[in-house]
Design a protein around this motif. Structure first.
Motif, PDB file in Angstrom:
ATOM      1  N   LYS A  44       0.820  -1.213   0.000  1.00  0.00           N
ATOM      2  CA  LYS A  44       0.000   0.000   0.000  1.00  0.00           C
ATOM      3  C   LYS A  44       0.857   1.268   0.000  1.00  0.00           C
ATOM      4  O   LYS A  44       0.599   2.206   0.727  1.00  0.00           O
ATOM      5  N   ASP A  45       1.909   1.277  -0.831  1.00  0.00           N
ATOM      6  CA  ASP A  45       2.764   2.452  -0.916  1.00  0.00           C
ATOM      7  C   ASP A  45       2.779   3.070  -2.310  1.00  0.00           C
ATOM      8  O   ASP A  45       3.628   3.889  -2.625  1.00  0.00           O
ATOM      9  N   GLY A  46       1.838   2.681  -3.165  1.00  0.00           N
ATOM     10  CA  GLY A  46       1.747   3.244  -4.493  1.00  0.00           C
ATOM     11  C   GLY A  46       2.528   2.482  -5.542  1.00  0.00           C
ATOM     12  O   GLY A  46       2.446   2.807  -6.717  1.00  0.00           O
ATOM     13  N   LEU A  47       3.294   1.492  -5.147  1.00  0.00           N
ATOM     14  CA  LEU A  47       4.088   0.718  -6.096  1.00  0.00           C
ATOM     15  C   LEU A  47       3.564  -0.702  -6.284  1.00  0.00           C
ATOM     16  O   LEU A  47       4.256  -1.546  -6.845  1.00  0.00           O
ATOM     17  N   ASP A  48       2.349  -0.959  -5.833  1.00  0.00           N
ATOM     18  CA  ASP A  48       1.796  -2.312  -5.943  1.00  0.00           C
ATOM     19  C   ASP A  48       1.594  -2.728  -7.394  1.00  0.00           C
ATOM     20  O   ASP A  48       1.738  -3.892  -7.732  1.00  0.00           O
ATOM     21  N   GLY A  49       1.269  -1.786  -8.285  1.00  0.00           N
ATOM     22  CA  GLY A  49       1.123  -2.107  -9.708  1.00  0.00           C
ATOM     23  C   GLY A  49       2.446  -2.534 -10.321  1.00  0.00           C
ATOM     24  O   GLY A  49       2.503  -3.462 -11.130  1.00  0.00           O
ATOM     25  N   VAL A  50       3.519  -1.857  -9.924  1.00  0.00           N
ATOM     26  CA  VAL A  50       4.842  -2.228 -10.414  1.00  0.00           C
ATOM     27  C   VAL A  50       5.220  -3.613  -9.905  1.00  0.00           C
ATOM     28  O   VAL A  50       5.752  -4.436 -10.647  1.00  0.00           O
ATOM     29  N   ARG A  51       4.931  -3.865  -8.622  1.00  0.00           N
ATOM     30  CA  ARG A  51       5.224  -5.189  -8.056  1.00  0.00           C
ATOM     31  C   ARG A  51       4.440  -6.278  -8.773  1.00  0.00           C
ATOM     32  O   ARG A  51       4.965  -7.358  -9.039  1.00  0.00           O
ATOM     33  N   ALA A  52       3.176  -6.011  -9.097  1.00  0.00           N
ATOM     34  CA  ALA A  52       2.370  -7.008  -9.812  1.00  0.00           C
ATOM     35  C   ALA A  52       2.960  -7.283 -11.187  1.00  0.00           C
ATOM     36  O   ALA A  52       3.022  -8.439 -11.629  1.00  0.00           O
ATOM     37  N   PHE A  53       3.429  -6.232 -11.872  1.00  0.00           N
ATOM     38  CA  PHE A  53       4.064  -6.413 -13.179  1.00  0.00           C
ATOM     39  C   PHE A  53       5.345  -7.240 -13.060  1.00  0.00           C
ATOM     40  O   PHE A  53       5.599  -8.139 -13.861  1.00  0.00           O
ATOM     41  N   VAL A  54       6.150  -6.942 -12.056  1.00  0.00           N
ATOM     42  CA  VAL A  54       7.402  -7.681 -11.867  1.00  0.00           C
ATOM     43  C   VAL A  54       7.116  -9.145 -11.562  1.00  0.00           C
ATOM     44  O   VAL A  54       7.790 -10.042 -12.079  1.00  0.00           O
ATOM     45  N   TRP A  55       6.109  -9.418 -10.733  1.00  0.00           N
ATOM     46  CA  TRP A  55       5.744 -10.814 -10.447  1.00  0.00           C
ATOM     47  C   TRP A  55       5.284 -11.521 -11.716  1.00  0.00           C
ATOM     48  O   TRP A  55       5.606 -12.684 -11.941  1.00  0.00           O
ATOM     49  N   SER A  56       4.513 -10.829 -12.564  1.00  0.00           N
ATOM     50  CA  SER A  56       4.044 -11.480 -13.794  1.00  0.00           C
ATOM     51  C   SER A  56       5.207 -11.758 -14.741  1.00  0.00           C
ATOM     52  O   SER A  56       5.243 -12.808 -15.387  1.00  0.00           O
ATOM     53  N   VAL A  57       6.179 -10.846 -14.813  1.00  0.00           N
ATOM     54  CA  VAL A  57       7.374 -11.093 -15.627  1.00  0.00           C
ATOM     55  C   VAL A  57       8.147 -12.270 -15.058  1.00  0.00           C
ATOM     56  O   VAL A  57       8.635 -13.134 -15.802  1.00  0.00           O
ATOM     57  N   TYR A  58       8.256 -12.332 -13.751  1.00  0.00           N
ATOM     58  CA  TYR A  58       8.969 -13.435 -13.090  1.00  0.00           C
ATOM     59  C   TYR A  58       8.327 -14.777 -13.426  1.00  0.00           C
ATOM     60  O   TYR A  58       9.007 -15.721 -13.825  1.00  0.00           O
ATOM     61  N   PHE A  59       7.008 -14.864 -13.259  1.00  0.00           N
ATOM     62  CA  PHE A  59       6.336 -16.143 -13.534  1.00  0.00           C
ATOM     63  C   PHE A  59       6.355 -16.472 -15.022  1.00  0.00           C
ATOM     64  O   PHE A  59       6.494 -17.628 -15.403  1.00  0.00           O
ATOM     65  N   GLY A  60       6.190 -15.464 -15.889  1.00  0.00           N
ATOM     66  CA  GLY A  60       6.263 -15.707 -17.332  1.00  0.00           C
ATOM     67  C   GLY A  60       7.626 -16.235 -17.734  1.00  0.00           C
ATOM     68  O   GLY A  60       7.733 -17.203 -18.505  1.00  0.00           O
ATOM     69  N   ALA A  61       8.694 -15.611 -17.218  1.00  0.00           N
ATOM     70  CA  ALA A  61      10.048 -16.091 -17.514  1.00  0.00           C
ATOM     71  C   ALA A  61      10.256 -17.495 -16.971  1.00  0.00           C
ATOM     72  O   ALA A  61      10.933 -18.326 -17.610  1.00  0.00           O
ATOM     73  N   ASN A  62       9.665 -17.778 -15.829  1.00  0.00           N
ATOM     74  CA  ASN A  62       9.781 -19.119 -15.257  1.00  0.00           C
ATOM     75  C   ASN A  62       9.192 -20.168 -16.199  1.00  0.00           C
ATOM     76  O   ASN A  62       9.816 -21.207 -16.452  1.00  0.00           O
ATOM     77  N   TYR A  63       8.015 -19.902 -16.740  1.00  0.00           N
ATOM     78  CA  TYR A  63       7.391 -20.855 -17.663  1.00  0.00           C
ATOM     79  C   TYR A  63       8.162 -20.952 -18.984  1.00  0.00           C
ATOM     80  O   TYR A  63       8.344 -22.046 -19.522  1.00  0.00           O
ATOM     81  N   VAL A  64       8.614 -19.809 -19.502  1.00  0.00           N
ATOM     82  CA  VAL A  64       9.345 -19.809 -20.779  1.00  0.00           C
ATOM     83  C   VAL A  64      10.637 -20.607 -20.655  1.00  0.00           C
ATOM     84  O   VAL A  64      10.938 -21.471 -21.494  1.00  0.00           O
ATOM     85  N   PHE A  65      11.422 -20.335 -19.619  1.00  0.00           N
ATOM     86  CA  PHE A  65      12.698 -21.027 -19.479  1.00  0.00           C
ATOM     87  C   PHE A  65      12.524 -22.505 -19.137  1.00  0.00           C
ATOM     88  O   PHE A  65      13.332 -23.335 -19.547  1.00  0.00           O
ATOM     89  N   THR A  66      11.466 -22.853 -18.423  1.00  0.00           N
ATOM     90  CA  THR A  66      11.183 -24.263 -18.170  1.00  0.00           C
ATOM     91  C   THR A  66      10.847 -24.975 -19.471  1.00  0.00           C
ATOM     92  O   THR A  66      11.319 -26.087 -19.732  1.00  0.00           O
TER      93      THR A  66
END
Length: 145
Positions: free
Chosen positions: A73-95
């Motif tokens: 709740k500090d105004g950066l939650d949207g950025v964190r959500a984007f970073v998590w989605s990139v993380y999980f997407g990269a996880n699936y791609v590299f797997t």
């Protein structure tokens, strides 16, 4: 056997005492003027809070941290959500790429190969692929003369 047991108990008790010697009380003269819970960094000025204590304090404040979701709740939650989605997407791609690499290596060890051309993916024996490549190179060489 008894000597080993006694030495283990002595070492354990020394280990516990060593932790208590360097430990200071958490709230030495600290008072909070607001009725809300303080930030974990404000409470942990001396570096005495453990990871579990810090997570419990943050949970009481409404801050949620878990794999795939972090809400501060500090105004950066949207950025964190984007970073998590990139993380999980990269996880699936590299797997997936790793699985394809292992499949390709297993095919090569079994004597098969693959290549892409105008017709798409072709799987054939390595010997036949080498023969076709040699014939194409010879045909190109003879036509160039």
């Amino acid at each position: 056997m008894t000597l080993m047991l006694l030495s283990a108990v002595a070492l354990f008790s020394l280990r516990i005492d060593a932790f208590h010697v360097f430990r200071t009380p958490l709230h030495q003269g600290t008072s909070f003027s607001t009725s809300s819970l303080p930030m974990s960094s404000e409470v942990d000025q001396g570096g005495q809070l453990g990871a579990t204590e810090r997570l419990l304090l943050d949970k009481a404040r409404g801050i949620e941290q878990r794999l795939g979701k972090t809400v501060k709740k500090d105004g950066l939650d949207g950025v964190r959500a984007f970073v998590w989605s990139v993380y999980f997407g990269a996880n699936y791609v590299f797997t997936g790429l790793g699985a394809l690499l292992v499949l390709g290596l297993a095919m090569n060890m079994a004597g098969y190969g693959y290549y892409f051309d105008a017709h798409g993916l072709n799987v054939d024996t390595l010997e036949h692929i080498r023969h076709d490549k040699f014939m194409a190179e010879e045909a190109a060489r003879l036509m160039s003369k």
